[in-house]
Write a protein that holds these residues in place. Structure first.
Motif, PDB file in Angstrom:
ATOM      1  N   VAL A 169       0.840  -1.202   0.000  1.00  0.00           N
ATOM      2  CA  VAL A 169       0.000   0.000   0.000  1.00  0.00           C
ATOM      3  C   VAL A 169       0.874   1.252   0.000  1.00  0.00           C
ATOM      4  CG1 VAL A 169      -1.612   1.345   1.418  1.00  0.00           C
ATOM      5  CG2 VAL A 169      -2.007  -1.087   1.047  1.00  0.00           C
ATOM      6  N   GLY A 170       1.944   1.214   0.816  1.00  0.00           N
ATOM      7  CA  GLY A 170       2.835   2.360   0.891  1.00  0.00           C
ATOM      8  C   GLY A 170       3.553   2.646  -0.409  1.00  0.00           C
ATOM      9  N   GLN A 171       3.765   1.615  -1.239  1.00  0.00           N
ATOM     10  CA  GLN A 171       4.421   1.807  -2.537  1.00  0.00           C
ATOM     11  C   GLN A 171       3.417   2.178  -3.614  1.00  0.00           C
ATOM     12  OE1 GLN A 171       7.806   1.527  -3.487  1.00  0.00           O
ATOM     13  NE2 GLN A 171       7.072   2.293  -5.454  1.00  0.00           N
ATOM     14  N   ALA A 172       2.297   1.446  -3.682  1.00  0.00           N
ATOM     15  CA  ALA A 172       1.343   1.642  -4.775  1.00  0.00           C
ATOM     16  C   ALA A 172       0.553   2.940  -4.621  1.00  0.00           C
ATOM     17  CB  ALA A 172       0.388   0.453  -4.840  1.00  0.00           C
ATOM     18  N   GLY A 173       0.224   3.313  -3.381  1.00  0.00           N
ATOM     19  CA  GLY A 173      -0.599   4.496  -3.169  1.00  0.00           C
ATOM     20  C   GLY A 173       0.015   5.774  -3.716  1.00  0.00           C
ATOM     21  N   PRO A 174       1.252   6.123  -3.326  1.00  0.00           N
ATOM     22  CA  PRO A 174       1.868   7.333  -3.869  1.00  0.00           C
ATOM     23  C   PRO A 174       2.033   7.303  -5.387  1.00  0.00           C
ATOM     24  CG  PRO A 174       3.001   6.656  -1.879  1.00  0.00           C
ATOM     25  CD  PRO A 174       2.054   5.549  -2.221  1.00  0.00           C
ATOM     26  N   ASP A 175       2.383   6.130  -5.955  1.00  0.00           N
ATOM     27  CA  ASP A 175       2.528   6.053  -7.410  1.00  0.00           C
ATOM     28  C   ASP A 175       1.198   6.343  -8.099  1.00  0.00           C
ATOM     29  OD1 ASP A 175       5.189   5.443  -7.145  1.00  0.00           O
ATOM     30  OD2 ASP A 175       4.916   3.279  -7.356  1.00  0.00           O
ATOM     31  N   ALA A 176       0.110   5.721  -7.583  1.00  0.00           N
ATOM     32  CA  ALA A 176      -1.210   5.974  -8.163  1.00  0.00           C
ATOM     33  C   ALA A 176      -1.644   7.417  -7.926  1.00  0.00           C
ATOM     34  CB  ALA A 176      -2.232   5.008  -7.565  1.00  0.00           C
ATOM     35  N   GLY A 177      -1.292   7.961  -6.762  1.00  0.00           N
ATOM     36  CA  GLY A 177      -1.649   9.348  -6.467  1.00  0.00           C
ATOM     37  C   GLY A 177      -0.946  10.332  -7.389  1.00  0.00           C
ATOM     38  N   ASN A 178       0.322  10.085  -7.679  1.00  0.00           N
ATOM     39  CA  ASN A 178       1.040  10.953  -8.619  1.00  0.00           C
ATOM     40  C   ASN A 178       0.435  10.876 -10.016  1.00  0.00           C
ATOM     41  OD1 ASN A 178       3.033  12.298  -7.090  1.00  0.00           O
ATOM     42  ND2 ASN A 178       4.324  10.478  -7.054  1.00  0.00           N
ATOM     43  N   LEU A 179       0.030   9.667 -10.425  1.00  0.00           N
ATOM     44  CA  LEU A 179      -0.598   9.519 -11.737  1.00  0.00           C
ATOM     45  C   LEU A 179      -1.933  10.258 -11.771  1.00  0.00           C
ATOM     46  CD1 LEU A 179      -0.712   8.248 -14.552  1.00  0.00           C
ATOM     47  CD2 LEU A 179      -1.714   6.198 -13.494  1.00  0.00           C
ATOM     48  N   ARG A 180      -2.764  10.069 -10.729  1.00  0.00           N
ATOM     49  CA  ARG A 180      -4.057  10.768 -10.671  1.00  0.00           C
ATOM     50  C   ARG A 180      -3.867  12.273 -10.743  1.00  0.00           C
ATOM     51  NH1 ARG A 180      -6.515  14.217  -7.779  1.00  0.00           N
ATOM     52  NH2 ARG A 180      -4.572  14.397  -6.608  1.00  0.00           N
ATOM     53  N   ALA A 181      -2.926  12.783  -9.960  1.00  0.00           N
ATOM     54  CA  ALA A 181      -2.692  14.222  -9.927  1.00  0.00           C
ATOM     55  C   ALA A 181      -2.244  14.740 -11.287  1.00  0.00           C
ATOM     56  CB  ALA A 181      -1.654  14.549  -8.862  1.00  0.00           C
ATOM     57  N   GLY A 182      -1.345  14.000 -11.941  1.00  0.00           N
ATOM     58  CA  GLY A 182      -0.862  14.437 -13.244  1.00  0.00           C
ATOM     59  C   GLY A 182      -1.952  14.455 -14.289  1.00  0.00           C
ATOM     60  N   LEU A 183      -2.809  13.418 -14.298  1.00  0.00           N
ATOM     61  CA  LEU A 183      -3.896  13.373 -15.282  1.00  0.00           C
ATOM     62  C   LEU A 183      -4.894  14.506 -15.052  1.00  0.00           C
ATOM     63  CD1 LEU A 183      -4.532   9.516 -15.395  1.00  0.00           C
ATOM     64  CD2 LEU A 183      -3.422  10.919 -17.143  1.00  0.00           C
ATOM     65  N   LEU A 184      -5.245  14.758 -13.797  1.00  0.00           N
ATOM     66  CA  LEU A 184      -6.204  15.825 -13.502  1.00  0.00           C
ATOM     67  C   LEU A 184      -5.613  17.189 -13.815  1.00  0.00           C
ATOM     68  CD1 LEU A 184      -8.909  16.753 -12.411  1.00  0.00           C
ATOM     69  CD2 LEU A 184      -7.975  16.604 -10.081  1.00  0.00           C
ATOM     70  N   ALA A 185      -4.347  17.395 -13.483  1.00  0.00           N
ATOM     71  CA  ALA A 185      -3.713  18.678 -13.759  1.00  0.00           C
ATOM     72  C   ALA A 185      -3.623  18.944 -15.255  1.00  0.00           C
ATOM     73  CB  ALA A 185      -2.320  18.721 -13.131  1.00  0.00           C
ATOM     74  N   ALA A 186      -3.433  17.878 -16.055  1.00  0.00           N
ATOM     75  CA  ALA A 186      -3.364  18.057 -17.501  1.00  0.00           C
ATOM     76  C   ALA A 186      -4.682  18.550 -18.077  1.00  0.00           C
ATOM     77  CB  ALA A 186      -2.956  16.738 -18.164  1.00  0.00           C
ATOM     78  N   ARG A 187      -5.790  18.232 -17.410  1.00  0.00           N
ATOM     79  CA  ARG A 187      -7.112  18.647 -17.897  1.00  0.00           C
ATOM     80  C   ARG A 187      -7.597  19.924 -17.219  1.00  0.00           C
ATOM     81  NH1 ARG A 187      -9.630  14.454 -20.669  1.00  0.00           N
ATOM     82  NH2 ARG A 187     -11.674  15.385 -20.301  1.00  0.00           N
ATOM     83  N   SER A 188      -6.905  20.359 -16.165  1.00  0.00           N
ATOM     84  CA  SER A 188      -7.342  21.567 -15.452  1.00  0.00           C
ATOM     85  C   SER A 188      -6.119  22.421 -15.125  1.00  0.00           C
ATOM     86  CB  SER A 188      -8.124  21.185 -14.194  1.00  0.00           C
ATOM     87  OG  SER A 188      -7.358  20.295 -13.371  1.00  0.00           O
ATOM     88  N   SER A 189      -5.625  22.318 -13.894  1.00  0.00           N
ATOM     89  CA  SER A 189      -4.425  23.047 -13.472  1.00  0.00           C
ATOM     90  C   SER A 189      -3.846  22.367 -12.246  1.00  0.00           C
ATOM     91  CB  SER A 189      -4.768  24.508 -13.140  1.00  0.00           C
ATOM     92  OG  SER A 189      -5.580  24.569 -11.973  1.00  0.00           O
ATOM     93  N   GLY A 190      -2.612  22.726 -11.927  1.00  0.00           N
ATOM     94  CA  GLY A 190      -2.001  22.169 -10.724  1.00  0.00           C
ATOM     95  C   GLY A 190      -2.749  22.573  -9.476  1.00  0.00           C
ATOM     96  N   THR A 191      -3.211  23.801  -9.425  1.00  0.00           N
ATOM     97  CA  THR A 191      -3.962  24.279  -8.263  1.00  0.00           C
ATOM     98  C   THR A 191      -5.239  23.475  -8.073  1.00  0.00           C
ATOM     99  OG1 THR A 191      -3.082  26.520  -8.457  1.00  0.00           O
ATOM    100  CG2 THR A 191      -5.181  26.261  -7.288  1.00  0.00           C
ATOM    101  N   THR A 192      -5.966  23.244  -9.174  1.00  0.00           N
ATOM    102  CA  THR A 192      -7.209  22.468  -9.090  1.00  0.00           C
ATOM    103  C   THR A 192      -6.942  21.053  -8.592  1.00  0.00           C
ATOM    104  OG1 THR A 192      -8.197  23.749 -10.883  1.00  0.00           O
ATOM    105  CG2 THR A 192      -9.171  21.592 -10.411  1.00  0.00           C
TER     106      THR A 192
END
Length: 412
Positions: free
Chosen positions: A356-379
């Motif tokens: 969990v400690g390994q997979a969670g941050p990796d998935a979180g970074n991917l989620r953040a990057g995909l959302l930021a690409a469609r909106s912004s880093g702040t969002t």
């Protein structure tokens, strides 16, 4: 409350020479591990100039950890955890020594470097579940949280020192020297664990193969407090892990100054080190579930506010708060897991916690990057932080066992 009770509880260092020697050895080994992490990234980039190959370093570390983890946990719960840990340490040292050889010669393909990284990660996936039983077996129950806090302080301090030391050694002596220092650091780790007594499972040993893995998963599903702790960690990291957003947020809000970007992770590390160093009052509370929930919600709230920060200094202060909250959450979660899991299952549960400690941050970074690409880093930051707080509130509402003052007895 006296200042002495607020500062880090050092009773385990005074009462257990075996724990003290183990902590020193593992601290030096963690320092070497951070040096190797930086050196591998540097070498792969130097060899390829490709962000794809640089990203493959993370894959080489994560895939063996996840693939080997649960089966390693079942194997650990069948025999002497001390012997398994010593064997895994030798394997990690051998991988670092081979990395050192190729670092000095410089005549291997990048795939060979990644293969050695993967082999070392696989050894670590075996050693970590074995090490997960050390503290609850070496220390009285009322000192387990203090022992975990000391581990966290050491880890945070090495996270700050290791990359900086790696940069100096790389500049002075080259890649081979960095890898060689890591290989030598495992000698102290081996020495620290060599003095441990035999640590076979207390209770019925794990069944071999898939049956033992399924037994561990059934425990995780059925034990509401342990399950809630791991679900909280997974939700927090998947929904709000921020590091992939730092370059974008720095460009959007703080002018893209590389000095500011470098301070983002440093601020989180400083906050985590300070919080672990002042954790005495929290580790003595005996309420790890409540502390974990509060710290996890604080992490999400601080990151949401960081997304709205108007100045770099305010942003760095909020990241320090987030780092402090993360350190407290890690200590509390590990305390809850290690005190409420039967010893015969602890290797498998520790393996699941590691995954969990390994997979969670990796998935979180991917989620953040995909959302930021469609909106912004702040969002992406603000929505992630808010969702984190809501997820923690949902887990707290649905898992009253996490809010219990006293730990329930560990039952298989």
């Amino acid at each position: 409350m006296s200042m002495a009770r607020t500062l880090l509880d050092t009773r385990p260092l005074r009462t257990s020479p075996v724990y003290r020697r183990l902590l020193i050895g593992r601290t030096v080994s963690v320092l070497g591990g951070f040096m190797t992490m930086v050196t591998v990234m540097y070498q792969v980039w130097h060899m390829t100039g490709s962000t794809v190959w640089s990203g493959a370093v993370g894959v080489a570390q994560a895939v063996p950890l996840v693939g080997v983890g649960l089966f390693a946990g079942a194997w650990v719960d069948r025999g002497d955890r001390r012997r398994v840990y010593l064997g895994a340490t030798v394997g990690q040292a051998l991988c670092s020594a081979l990395l050192a050889v190729q670092g000095f010669t410089g005549h291997v393909p990048v795939v060979a470097v990644l293969a050695l990284v993967a082999a070392q990660s696989a050894c670590g996936a075996v050693g970590a579940p074995a090490a997960g039983v050390f503290i609850p077996r070496l220390l009285p129950k009322d000192q387990v949280a203090a022992g975990l806090a000391l581990n966290q302080v050491a880890w945070q301090a090495m996270m700050l020192a290791g990359p900086a030391l790696a940069g100096l050694v790389l500049g002075w002596l080259g890649m081979g020297a960095c890898y060689l220092l890591d290989a030598l650091s495992f000698g102290l780790s081996f020495y620290g664990a060599f003095g441990l007594p035999p640590l076979p499972p207390e209770g019925e040993p794990s069944r071999p193969g898939l049956g033992g893995v399924l037994d561990g998963l059934r425990f995780l599903v059925g034990h509401r407090a342990v399950r809630g702790a791991l679900v909280t960690d997974l939700a927090v990291t998947v929904l709000s892990f921020p590091t992939s957003l730092f370059p974008l947020v720095n460009a959007e809000r703080f002018g893209g100054d590389p000095r500011t970007l470098g301070l983002f992770l440093t601020a989180m590390g400083v906050g985590g080190t300070a919080a672990a160093g002042l954790s005495g009052s929290l580790t003595r509370l005996g309420r790890p579930g409540r502390v974990m929930l509060c710290a996890s919600a604080t992490w999400g709230g601080a990151l949401a506010l960081f997304g709205l920060a108007g100045t770099a200094w305010a942003g760095l202060a909020l990241l320090a708060v987030a780092g402090a909250a993360d350190a407290v959450a890690v200590i509390s979660r590990s305390t809850l897991v290690q005190t409420r899991t039967p010893d015969a299952l602890l290797g498998r549960v520790t393996a699941a916690e590691q995954i969990v400690g390994q997979a969670g941050p990796d998935a979180g970074n991917l989620r953040a990057g995909l959302l930021a690409a469609r909106s912004s880093g702040t969002t992406a930051l603000v929505t992630g932080g808010v969702l984190c707080v809501l997820a923690v509130a949902a887990v707290a509402a649905g898992t009253p066992e996490l809010r219990a003052s006293a730990p329930e007895p560990a039952e298989a």
